[in-house]
Every structure is written in structure tokens, then in C-alpha cells.
Design an enzyme around this catalytic site. Structure first.
Site, mmCIF file in Angstrom:
data_model
loop_
_atom_site.group_PDB
_atom_site.id
_atom_site.type_symbol
_atom_site.label_atom_id
_atom_site.label_comp_id
_atom_site.label_asym_id
_atom_site.label_seq_id
_atom_site.Cartn_x
_atom_site.Cartn_y
_atom_site.Cartn_z
ATOM 1 N N ASP A 207 0.826 -1.199 0.000
ATOM 2 C CA ASP A 207 0.000 0.000 0.000
ATOM 3 C C ASP A 207 0.863 1.252 0.000
ATOM 4 O OD1 ASP A 207 -2.770 1.196 0.461
ATOM 5 O OD2 ASP A 207 -1.669 2.020 2.167
ATOM 6 N N GLU A 275 1.696 -0.293 -4.946
ATOM 7 C CA GLU A 275 0.764 0.757 -5.351
ATOM 8 C C GLU A 275 1.525 2.078 -5.390
ATOM 9 O OE1 GLU A 275 -3.444 2.474 -3.689
ATOM 10 O OE2 GLU A 275 -1.714 2.506 -2.356
#
Length: 556
Positions: A207, A275
Site C-alpha cells: 500500500d 501501489e
């Protein structure tokens, strides 16, 4: 736990299709209105039937749930609402038995403010973990150290009265940023990753991976014009008013990624997908995956916005190909942070468009992430303000309604209570419009979108050119995106030609005279190749085999 390498060996991830599961909304097995790990286990046969290669589990770790699991208070614990570590181990074993790899979210750049590390760090300026988070003194007038903004609104700095200093939080105030400039922090984070490797996971979705390190504690300059794309970059959010030169995407982050990759290399067959959110996200994707010693693959928000005209898609994809060298992209058209694909790309109820988008995604070079419900054509849920739980939606209402609309529960049975997701009132409502798209309805319809996904994914698996092949784009003409795919394991000189019509009108274009339609292609591939022409219905798809030379000229 034994890790099974499977069909494609240690580099199974290259060209893999990864199905993203948002556990809160997938399946509730214990009847409390919240999805859980046992619910995922119950539906693994469904996932395997899609012909995907892996699952990605959004966070299920111990958390106060201020950001629904992306604020972790124990990296090694399963939050009781999702189950136990034993449940997780059973999930891994059951997935592997079905040939599915298991990847899990790792939120490394920040923790919850309830994490024991932060509780100790904020206690004083001289304790053993005092420097584990990003602390800074106020300016002479008491103002925050810099003008950095949080993605969730307001200053990225929060005053703490224990230390009489500010701490950095790029996201919620309850999500303090870890200090990756401290070697002890890096070692601790790698230890948390190793814990899950030892439990048999096959990979990690990382993330906000470009947020792990910060730069100089100095003001970001203003942005000359607003460039939308990454979550938080919108006219209603001051985060988008700055050039983010110092608060993320720092060169020092590369050293951490190399340490992380070295750890993963100790466990053959594991992978990582990062990401990336940045103004130059394609450049960061390329930099983070080139060279074979950083991330295995990365994805950005470039295809997660509203633009989807073929010229934009062509420019994005060719731009990536020009920069990525030996790196590897991962593409997605939807996830838990953005408006549902069917709504965002103007395809609500339009089966032809939805089939076109799945063919577009699954014919690109790279790996693919599919978000749960895309295979059903789920639309964005329209929720009232009082139904919202997402802090971003609550903060920025009504200009931005947050992420709840893409996180509503998966509908399994049309005539069951709450769509068969739960016997209790779900944490988010199941929209009435989603019941007609439920799994049980689409499974009995051979022409459904769900079965189109299954058929195309099965077809893709047997085409080396589509899974791992090279790619070449041709100019867009009359709304048709044309490309070639080639892999050395294909028959000598053989290529696949792909033509995708993004217009609502039929198109007929010149094509190589030697192109032959693939008899094994599924029914959604509805274009025709004949006598040096390719004919495409509105939003049509055409794929052909072409025994061509390297310098094939496709005059479209």
C-alpha cells in the site's frame, strides 16, 4: 508451511491475474454483518472457477478500523472481526489446494496510532523508539514544520502534547508515518514481512509504497495546475494544490525496496506489487520495477480515473512501454479506492462496453488485478450521507462521496436476504440494483458477463503471447485501439493481432491479409477478419493469429 510453486514456477506472477478480495464485503460466515476469512474460504471454489491465478486480500490485521484495516495496530495479528491466525492458515492451505496463490496487503509506510511502537515513541523524546516515527519541532510561531497536506484533508502534521512536537501523517491523523530513515525501523518492518512469508503467503500488495520515506523537512511548492489521478488529488482537497517534492517518492526509498526484494528472494516463488500514486506515476512504476532487484511489479492510478478514450489509453500504455525496460507493470481498472468501473467508464448496464473493457485489460502486457464484483458488472452504490462510514467521504461530502460506493457487499443470491452476503444487517447496504447482477443469476446465464470473464480468462491462459508476450501498439484510428502480442514459445513468427473498438458504431479497417481468426477464442471476441479487413461491431473485439515477420506493418 510448504510453498507450492505451481504452473509457472517461481515467476508465476509474470502475467498472472490476481483477484482482489475486500474481506469486509466478500462473504460473512459468522452472521455479524462483516465479511471474514471463513467467508473467503467458503467462496474459494467460486474464485477458482474464474480462472484467475491468485487472490489479494485487503487488510485483515488487528486494527482500530479508523481506515478499515489500513491502520494496523498489530502486523502479526488477525483482527477478531475477520477470524484468527488459524483461519488464515486454513485459507492459505485451501487456496493452494485449488491452485490459487495468496497475496496479502502490507501497509508499511504508516501504522495505527494504537500500535505499541507509536505508543512508546510518543511517550518521550529519549525512549528506545523515540525516533521510530517522523517527529519535528514547530516553527517559531508554533505552526506545523511544513505546509505538507494529508490526503484525508488538513495538515499532514499533528501536534502531540507528550513530546511537544508534531508527528507526520500522510493519511489520517490516526495513521502516523514510520521513519524509514531509522535502520531499526527497516529491520522491524522486514521482520513483520518475514512473519507472513513463514506462514506461506506467496506475495504482498504494498500500500502507498512510494510514501515510505520523506525528504527534507521543507515546504512543498504550489502546483501550477491541478492534475487529477491519485486519490486525494481533487479540486475539493488542498492536497492537490502542491507539488509533492519532499513528502513522498524520495530516492532513499529505493534502498528500502532493494532490502525488501532481497528478503523475498529468500523465499522462491514469492512476489510483490506496489501501489504508486504520484504525478509521474508511470516513471515511478518503471523505476521501482526495473533491474530485477526492487519490486517485482507495480501499478498506478493512471487507468483508475475517468478518462478511457482510446487515445488516452494508447498514450498511457505506450508511455509505460517506452520507460519500463526490463520492469513489469500490473494493470487494474478498479479497486477499493475508486468509483466502480461500470459507472466510472460509462458502462452501467452496457454489456458490450463491459466486455470490451475486460478484453482491453486482459490483452495488455503485464499482470492484472481484478477487483471483486467487476466480473459481475457491479455499479457504484449511491449512498446517503448518513450511510457513509469512509472518513474521506464524510470529510469531503458532498463534492466527494468517498469510497463506500465501491465497497458494498458482493451479491451472491438474488432473492436471499442481503443478497446472500450475510444473515445480519451488513456494515454497508447491498444496493437493490446489485441483486439482479448476483452470482446465482449470472451463473445460470451462459451469456452473462460473469461467464464471459470465465471464458476469456480460460482462453488467455493458453495464449503465451497474452500472458507473457511482448507488445507493439499501432496508431489509433476511428476509435479502434490496435496492438500485437508475441511470445517466443508461440509458433515461429506467429503473432496475435488485437483490435478493440471503443466507438458505439461499427468499424471496418485494413488488416494484414494473412490474419486468421482464432477458432478457440470465446464468443465475446466478435470481430471478423477477411480479405485484408477487420470488421468490428459497436464496442467490438477482434483477435487474430498472424504468421508475420518482425517488421509487420499493420496499416490502420
Amino acid at each position: 508451511m510448504t510453498r507450492i510453486l505451481g504452473r509457472q514456477g517461481a515467476d508465476w506472477w509474470r502475467g498472472a491475474v490476481i483477484y482482489q478480495i475486500y474481506p469486509r464485503s466478500f462473504m460473512d460466515a459468522n452472521g455479524d454483518g462483516i465479511g471474514d476469512l471463513k467467508g473467503v474460504i467458503e467462496r474459494l471454489d467460486y474464485i477458482a472457477s474464474l480462472n484467475v491465478d491468485a487472490i489479494w486480500l485487503s487488510p485483515f490485521f488487528t486494527s482500530p478500523m479508523k481506515d478499515f484495516g489500513y491502520d494496523i495496530s498489530d502486523y502479526r495479528g488477525v483482527d477478531p472481526m475477520f477470524g484468527t491466525l488459524d483461519d488464515f492458515d486454513r485459507l492459505v492451505e485451501a487456496a493452494h489446494a485449488r491452485g490459487l496463490k495468496v497475496t496479502i496487503d502490507q501497509v508499511l509506510s504508516h501504522s495505527s496510532d494504537q500500535h505499541a511502537w507509536f505508543q512508546e515513541s510518543r511517550a518521550s523524546r529519549d525512549n528506545p523508539r523515540a525516533d521510530w516515527y517522523v517527529w519535528a519541532d514547530p516553527r517559531p510561531d508554533g505552526a506545523p514544520p511544513t505546509n505538507w497536506q494529508s490526503i484525508f484533508g488538513g495538515s499532514a502534521w499533528q501536534w502531540d502534547t507528550r513530546r511537544c512536537q508534531y508527528y507526520l501523517h500522510n493519511f489520517l491523523v490516526e495513521q502516523p508515518d514510520l521513519n524509514f530513515r531509522n535502520p531499526e525501523v527497516v529491520e522491524a518492518i522486514l521482520g513483520e514481512v518475514r512473519f507472513w512469508l513463514e506462514r506461506g503467503v506467496d506475495g504482498f500488495r504494498l500500500d502507498a509504497v512510494n510514501f515510505c520515506t520523506h525528504g527534507e523537512i521543507r515546504d512543498n511548492p504550489p502546483r501550477e495546475e491541478l492534475v487529477e489521478g491519485f486519490i486525494g488529488v481533487r479540486p475539493d482537497n488542498p492536497y492537490g494544490f502542491q507539488q509533492h517534492l519532499y513528502d513522498k517518492t524520495q530516492p532513499e526509498n529505493l534502498a528500502f525496496l532493494e532490502r525488501l526484494r532481497a528478503l523475498l528472494d529468500e523465499y522462491p516463488g514469492t512476489t510483490s506489487v506496489g501501489e504508486v500514486g504520484d504525478d509521474d506515476s508511470l516513471g515511478v512504476m518503471a523505476e521501482y520495477t526495473r533491474g530485477g532487484n526492487r519490486l517485482h511489479m507495480a501499478y498506478s492510478f493512471d487507468l483508475l480515473g475517468e478518462r478511457h478514450d482510446p487515445e488516452f489509453l494508447h498514450a498511457t500504455l505506450t508511455g509505460m512501454e517506452a520507460r519500463i525496460a526490463d520492469g513489469w507493470p500490473c494493470w487494474a481498472l478498479g479497486n477499493h479506492d475508486v468509483t466502480r468501473l461500470a459507472t466510472r467508464w460509462d458502462a452501467e448496464g452496457d454489456q458490450a462496453k463491459l466486455r470490451l473493457y475486460l478484453a482491453f485489460l486482459l490483452t495488455q502486457r503485464g499482470s492484472v488485478c481484478l477487483y471483486q464484483g467487476e466480473e459481475l458488472g457491479l455499479t457504484e452504490a449511491e449512498l446517503r450521507f448518513e450511510q457513509l462510514v469512509d472518513p474521506a467521504g464524510i470529510t469531503f461530502w458532498p463534492a466527494y462521496k468517498g469510497r463506500d460506493g465501491c465497497r458494498t457487499p458482493q451479491p451472491w443470491v438474488a432473492d436471499a436476504r442481503h443478497g446472500g452476503f450475510s444473515t445480519a444487517t451488513p456494515w454497508l447496504p447491498v444496493p437493490e440494483a446489485h441483486l439482479a447482477l448476483a452470482v446465482d443469476q449470472q451463473e445460470r446465464d451462459p451469456d452473462s458477463l460473469l461467464n464471459a470473464y470465465r471464458a476469456f480468462l480460460a482462453f488467455r491462459r493458453i495464449q503465451p503471447a497474452l500472458v507473457r508476450g511482448e507488445i507493439r501498439y499501432h496508431p489509433v484510428r476511428d476509435g479502434v485501439l490496435c496492438l500485437e502480442r508475441y511470445h517466443p514459445s508461440s509458433q515461429p513468427g506467429e503473432r496475435l493481432l488485437v483490435a478493440l473498438n471503443f466507438k458505439a458504431e461499427a468499424r471496418t479497417l485494413p488488416a494484414p491479409a494473412v490474419a486468421e481468426a482464432l477458432v478457440e477464442a470465446p464468443a465475446l471476441v466478435n470481430g471478423r477478419w477477411a480479405e485484408g479487413r477487420v470488421s468490428l461491431p459497436a464496442h467490438g473485439i477482434a483477435i487474430a493469429r498472424c504468421p508475420a515477420e518482425e517488421d509487420l506493418a499493420w496499416d490502420v
